[in-house]
Design a protein around this motif. Structure first.
Motif, mmCIF file in Angstrom:
data_model
loop_
_atom_site.group_PDB
_atom_site.id
_atom_site.type_symbol
_atom_site.label_atom_id
_atom_site.label_comp_id
_atom_site.label_asym_id
_atom_site.label_seq_id
_atom_site.Cartn_x
_atom_site.Cartn_y
_atom_site.Cartn_z
ATOM 1 N N CYS A 341 -3.399 -1.136 2.255
ATOM 2 C CA CYS A 341 -2.539 -1.658 1.316
ATOM 3 C C CYS A 341 -1.216 -2.019 1.908
ATOM 4 O O CYS A 341 -0.527 -3.213 1.744
ATOM 5 N N TYR A 346 -0.553 -6.069 -0.023
ATOM 6 C CA TYR A 346 -1.056 -6.053 -1.526
ATOM 7 C C TYR A 346 -1.299 -4.691 -1.954
ATOM 8 O O TYR A 346 -1.826 -3.699 -1.083
ATOM 9 N N ARG A 347 -1.217 -4.577 -3.216
ATOM 10 C CA ARG A 347 -1.843 -3.228 -4.054
ATOM 11 C C ARG A 347 -3.330 -3.268 -4.331
ATOM 12 O O ARG A 347 -4.141 -4.137 -4.232
ATOM 13 N N GLU A 349 -5.084 -2.636 -6.775
ATOM 14 C CA GLU A 349 -5.609 -3.136 -7.752
ATOM 15 C C GLU A 349 -5.757 -4.554 -7.805
ATOM 16 O O GLU A 349 -6.776 -5.413 -8.354
ATOM 17 N N GLU A 350 -5.051 -5.420 -6.832
ATOM 18 C CA GLU A 350 -5.052 -6.743 -6.491
ATOM 19 C C GLU A 350 -6.187 -7.034 -5.587
ATOM 20 O O GLU A 350 -6.661 -8.068 -5.470
ATOM 21 N N LEU A 354 -12.277 -8.203 -5.284
ATOM 22 C CA LEU A 354 -12.202 -9.469 -4.872
ATOM 23 C C LEU A 354 -13.296 -9.956 -4.015
ATOM 24 O O LEU A 354 -13.646 -9.146 -3.067
ATOM 25 N N ARG A 393 1.307 -10.219 3.022
ATOM 26 C CA ARG A 393 1.751 -11.028 1.778
ATOM 27 C C ARG A 393 2.836 -11.824 1.681
ATOM 28 O O ARG A 393 3.002 -12.998 1.099
#
Length: 676
Positions: A341, A346-347, A349-350, A354, A393
């Motif tokens: 992360c 990105y976290r 949870e994101e 996916l 990001r």
């Protein structure tokens, strides 16, 4: 009791985080379910054992009955064989009158027999047919013997023993087709004779097999390949549950197979066993009840160990600087660690959940997502990282190195992939800095070399330039004096010295300048045929003879011009080294050989051999150094240039002294097809 606490996206690898309290109600439900399953298993296993026991008993009974039936048939056949041997004995003594009476009696007493014949060779001497209603073969049908019958006759006469023919089908008008076999009994007299007894296989089953056996089973006679030869006249088909096959041995080594298919179906469940099964189930309940307390303690201990392991694993993963990413077989992310992360911005949870395309992919990776997907790898292969580019990001791109390994579930099946991801941005910067420094050092070295070359040029060019100046002055004097007859000699010497100066400059220029290789497939035999006139032109000046040979298939991937320069330089040095050699011994040899160097594949060796004075041990140490020469007027760049060219082609240039005198220079280059 609190329900299990769901974990965050970062901990999706564990479905639930264990709470602090024991889950006794859940375990009680599991216990009830286990008890029900155990009872069902006990009941089912008992019934299954009884069912299998009854099956094995009936199968064994069918096997024994089939063996008894085969023995009974064989016994009846043996009685007829004994009677036919007696008849053959009477016929050997010349009592032919007994044939009709004995044969008629045998046919009357043996309902499976259709005909008995007396033959001498293939000629029919006498025959007796069975009485009605048995099928009659008739003289016309028996005029020509079947091929299988002829084999049995030959075997019987040749070995003086009984022999049965291979069964074969017979068709008689008005009768259903049936199979017969014929027994041949030898008769020894002045001419070799034979008794032939024709058996019907279906009547053999009807009258020789036990009636109870035929009533209880579907019985057939057949060949080894599974084909059916005969069935009894009546009977119901078998149930297909219990089947067996036993051999029916006939005289002379012939065998046919007796197959039985019982008409008994699957065994039924025996009701009286239910009481015993209930007793077994109650005993099982008592054992399980005693184990319940122990199970509760073990489960509580396992939960504590799981909590400790979870805390340890979390601390270990949080301390890693290597990014970890787990994906299922469809490429959906199921887990990422904090290092990953932090690497992408990105976290968790994101990212968890996916599917491709992923937000940290670049446009190139998105166009070809296979670059960031796990690659198929055979067991035992050395793991190699996949280098690609990710995007943070904030849009910054950075290089990464990915190592993947399969994730195996509790069933031993692959559930996905676990990736270890390294940010190699610093490594790339260090590599780029190192590359630039190497280029700078290389450039400085070339400049230093250029200085040495310049100093050498000033020395080497002094002589030809001074000679040109002198000859030019002489030309002017000759013109002034009117003596123009000697101008041709002076001008030719000016041209020769200018050529020498140009050659010096070109040689140094080729040595200093980096030339891009123009590689192509070159057959060295063809190359030698093209260079042979040039080499012979050089050799003819000193009376040197040329001999060369090349192995077929000696093909290399090289720059033709540079390779020609290497061969011409080596041959010129070899020719010049034989200037002081007796004329009859001046021989230049060129050998092109195809070598096998083991794991690296085939290699080609180009060897140039001379019979000159050779090289002294002191000079051989510096032979390939730049500006070192054993010649009085040499620049010392020829051999150095040759070695550079050979090494640019991935080969080696070596020197060794010949035992018979002279030198041997060899260039080794990988052949086409070699592993480079």
């Amino acid at each position: 009791m609190s329900p299990p606490e769901p974990v965050s996206g970062r901990d999706t690898a564990l479905a639930y985080r264990p709470g602090k309290e024991s889950l006794f109600p859940v375990r009680s439900l599991w216990f009830v379910a286990a008890l029900v399953v155990l009872l069902a298993a006990v009941l089912w296993s008992t019934l299954w054992l009884v069912h299998n026991y009854e099956q094995s008993e009936k199968q064994e009974s069918l096997q024994q009955a089939s063996l008894v039936a085969a023995a009974t048939i064989r016994s009846r056949l043996g009685e007829t064989e004994l009677a036919l041997r007696g008849l053959a004995s009477d016929l050997r003594s010349g009592d032919d009158a007994r044939f009709n009476s004995v044969a008629s009696e045998l046919l009357a007493n043996n309902p499976a027999l259709l005909r008995i014949e007396l033959r001498f060779g293939s000629d029919l001497l006498a025959a007796v047919d069975a009485p009605q209603p048995r099928p009659r073969l008739g003289p016309a049908r028996r005029a020509g013997l079947a091929f299988d019958t002829q084999i049995a006759l030959a075997a019987s006469r040749g070995a003086d023993r009984l022999a049965y023919s291979r069964p074969y089908p017979v068709e008689i008008p008005g009768e259903l087709p049936f199979a017969v076999t014929e027994l041949a009994v030898p008769v020894e007299r002045e001419r070799r004779g034979t008794l032939l007894a024709v058996y019907s296989l279906s009547r053999m089953l009807d009258y020789f097999a036990p009636a109870a056996f035929l009533a209880a089973n579907e019985v057939t006679l057949g060949e080894v390949d599974g084909s059916t030869l005969a069935r009894p006249a009546s009977g119901m088909p078998g149930a297909g549950v219990y089947r067996t096959t036993v051999p029916l041995e006939l005289a002379g080594g012939r065998s046919i197979w007796l197959r039985a298919d019982s008409r008994t179906g699957e065994p039924k469940i025996i009701p009286n066993l239910l009481a015993g099964m209930l007793v077994a189930a109650i005993a099982g309940l008592a054992v399980i009840g005693g184990l319940l307390g122990r199970d509760m303690r073990l489960r509580a201990r396992a939960e504590r160990a799981l909590r400790e392991q979870y805390a340890f694993r979390t601390a270990m993963e949080d301390s890693l600087v290597t990014g970890l990413r787990a994906r299922d077989r469809d490429g959906v992310i199921t887990y990422v660690n904090p290092a990953f992360c932090k690497m992408t911005g990105y976290r968790s949870e994101e990212l968890v959940g996916l599917a491709p395309p992923l937000p940290y992919w670049t446009s190139e990776t998105a166009d070809s997502p296979g670059q960031a997907q796990p690659r198929a790898r055979n067991p035992g292969d050395q793991q190699q990282g996949l280098e690609t580019v990710f995007r943070r990001r904030n849009g910054e791109q950075f290089p990464v190195l990915i190592f993947d390994a399969p994730l195996i579930d509790a069933n031993g099946e692959q559930a996905g992939w676990m990736d270890s991801i390294f940010d190699i941005s610093d490594q790339k910067r260090i590599e780029e800095l190192s590359r630039r420094q190497q280029e700078k050092l290389h450039q400085n070295a070339r400049m230093a070399l250029l200085g040495e070359v310049s100093s050498s040029l000033s020395h080497e060019l002094n002589q030809p330039l001074a000679a040109i100046s002198g000859y030019a002055t002489a030309c002017r004097n000759l013109l002034a004096s009117g003596k123009q007859t000697d101008l041709d000699v002076a001008l030719s010497r000016i041209y020769s010295q200018a050529e020498r100066a140009g050659q010096v400059i070109r040689s140094v220029n080729d040595f200093v300048r980096s030339r891009k290789l123009d590689r192509a497939a070159i057959d060295l035999a063809d190359l030698m045929r093209a260079l042979e006139p040039l080499i012979e032109l050089q050799a003819r000046e000193l009376g040197v003879r040329l001999a060369w040979k090349a192995d077929p298939g000696a093909v290399v991937h090289a720059d033709r011009t540079m390779l020609e320069q290497v061969i011409l330089n080596l041959t010129r040095n070899a020719i010049e080294s034989m200037a002081s050699t007796p004329p009859e011994s001046r021989l230049l040899e060129i050998e092109i050989s195809l070598l096998d160097s083991g794991g690296d594949g085939p290699m080609v060796e180009i060897a140039v051999l001379d019979r000159g004075a050779g090289v002294s041990p002191e000079a051989s140490k510096h032979l390939f150094s730049a500006f070192f020469s054993t010649k009085e007027q040499g620049l010392g760049i020829g051999l150095s240039l040759c070695r550079s060219v050979v090494e640019q082609h991935g080969g080696q240039l070596r020197y060794c002294e010949r035992e018979s005198g002279g030198a041997r220079f060899s260039a080794t280059i990988a052949a086409i097809g070699a592993t480079t």
